[in-house]
Enzyme design. Structure first.
Site, PDB file in Angstrom:
ATOM      1  N   PRO A  12      -7.126  54.676 148.865  1.00 52.84           N
ATOM      2  CG  PRO A  12      -8.785  55.934 147.836  1.00 52.84           C
ATOM      3  CD  PRO A  12      -8.015  54.645 147.709  1.00 52.84           C
ATOM      4  CG  ASN A  13      -8.765  58.993 152.390  1.00 56.21           C
ATOM      5  OD1 ASN A  13      -8.057  59.991 152.516  1.00 56.21           O
ATOM      6  ND2 ASN A  13      -9.762  58.943 151.517  1.00 56.21           N
ATOM      7  NE  ARG A  20     -10.758  57.010 156.183  1.00 51.14           N
ATOM      8  CZ  ARG A  20     -11.096  56.142 155.257  1.00 51.14           C
ATOM      9  NH1 ARG A  20     -10.357  55.061 155.069  1.00 51.14           N
ATOM     10  NH2 ARG A  20     -12.141  56.344 154.507  1.00 51.14           N
ATOM     11  CE1 TYR A  25     -13.312  52.371 157.233  1.00 50.96           C
ATOM     12  CE2 TYR A  25     -13.168  54.685 157.834  1.00 50.96           C
ATOM     13  CZ  TYR A  25     -13.646  53.693 157.000  1.00 50.96           C
ATOM     14  OH  TYR A  25     -14.438  54.016 155.940  1.00 50.96           O
ATOM     15  CG  ASN A  76      -9.852  48.272 151.970  1.00 51.33           C
ATOM     16  OD1 ASN A  76     -10.677  48.812 151.231  1.00 51.33           O
ATOM     17  ND2 ASN A  76      -9.860  48.421 153.284  1.00 51.33           N
ATOM     18  CB  ALA A  79     -13.240  56.167 148.410  1.00 49.84           C
ATOM     19  CD  GLU A 100     -14.633  44.059 147.259  1.00 55.13           C
ATOM     20  OE1 GLU A 100     -15.155  43.141 146.565  1.00 55.13           O
ATOM     21  OE2 GLU A 100     -15.160  45.174 147.423  1.00 55.13           O
ATOM     22  CG  HIS A 102     -14.591  46.707 151.822  1.00 57.33           C
ATOM     23  ND1 HIS A 102     -14.013  47.807 151.235  1.00 57.33           N
ATOM     24  CD2 HIS A 102     -15.005  45.905 150.814  1.00 57.33           C
ATOM     25  CE1 HIS A 102     -14.100  47.691 149.923  1.00 57.33           C
ATOM     26  NE2 HIS A 102     -14.689  46.535 149.636  1.00 57.33           N
ATOM     27  NE  ARG A 109     -19.262  53.141 156.750  1.00 56.17           N
ATOM     28  CZ  ARG A 109     -18.061  53.647 156.445  1.00 56.17           C
ATOM     29  NH1 ARG A 109     -17.091  52.831 156.022  1.00 56.17           N
ATOM     30  NH2 ARG A 109     -17.834  54.932 156.560  1.00 56.17           N
TER      31      ARG A 109
HETATM   32  C1  DQA Z   1     -13.470  50.833 153.321  1.00 54.44           C
HETATM   33  C2  DQA Z   1     -14.946  51.194 153.064  1.00 54.44           C
HETATM   34  C3  DQA Z   1     -15.055  52.260 151.994  1.00 54.44           C
HETATM   35  O1  DQA Z   1     -16.413  52.582 151.766  1.00 54.44           O
HETATM   36  C4  DQA Z   1     -14.337  53.521 152.442  1.00 54.44           C
HETATM   37  O2  DQA Z   1     -14.376  54.492 151.416  1.00 54.44           O
HETATM   38  C5  DQA Z   1     -12.945  53.270 152.875  1.00 54.44           C
HETATM   39  C6  DQA Z   1     -12.642  52.057 153.653  1.00 54.44           C
HETATM   40  C7  DQA Z   1     -13.306  49.832 154.485  1.00 54.44           C
HETATM   41  O3  DQA Z   1     -12.241  49.253 154.586  1.00 54.44           O
HETATM   42  O4  DQA Z   1     -14.228  49.652 155.281  1.00 54.44           O
HETATM   43  O5  DQA Z   1     -12.050  54.095 152.691  1.00 54.44           O
HETATM   44  O6  DQA Z   1     -12.952  50.214 152.156  1.00 54.44           O
END
Ligand code: DQA
Length: 146
Positions: A12-13, A20, A25, A76, A79, A100, A102, A109
């Site tokens: 998501p997002n 964003r 990011y 990825n 959240a 995985e 990120h 964080r």
């Molecule tokens: C994320 C880190 C997560 O905590 C966050 O909710 C994201 C992006 C990252 O790629 O750094 O949406 O997965």
């Protein structure tokens, strides 16, 4: 499954990358990442499928659909990394390497981002290297699939 192929799942997002929180990011869009992955993978004779969803169940469905159809997975979970037992359980179905990724360093964080439901079942985890993490994940998988 004919040649090697990798599924890339974005949670998501991540469709809002570029807009964003650019301080965290960066300015690269999801389309940029996906096309770069396809380009880099094609040089290695690897096919790439990409999928993004803001919905937990849709991600579970996509993982289930991937059963026996892919040689590796980059995910990825965004959240959902920190909340989703359902995505973890779906990943346990797959018997291929899982990386995985990120973009940010989740360990630097907020405390709620420190725990991942995926990291102990993934083959490896790449965090904090920006979008380059996706390309490094592809490198790692392509080595593993040789
Ligand atoms: C994320 C880190 C997560 O905590 C966050 O909710 C994201 C992006 C990252 O790629 O750094 O949406 O997965």
């Amino acid at each position: 499954m004919a040649g090697k192929n990798i599924l890339v799942i974005h949670g998501p997002n991540l469709n809002m990358l570029g807009k964003r929180e650019p301080g965290i990011y960066g300015s690269t869009t999801l389309d940029d990442i996906n096309s770069e992955l396809v380009k880099k993978a094609s040089l290695k004779d690897i096919a790439i499928d990409t999928f993004q969803s803001n919905h937990e169940g849709a991600i579970v469905d996509r993982i289930q659909d991937a059963y026996k159809k892919f040689s590796g997975l980059i995910i990825n979970p965004a959240a959902y990394t920190h909340t989703s037992v359902a995505i973890r359980d779906a990943l346990l179905l797959l018997d291929v390497p899982i990386i995985e990724v990120h973009i940010s360093n989740i360990h630097k964080r907020e405390p709620f981002r420190h725990h991942s439901y995926v990291s102990d079942i993934a083959t490896g985890q790449i965090v904090g290297l920006g979008v380059k993490g996706y390309y490094l994940a592809l490198e790692a998988l392509s080595e593993m699939l040789k």
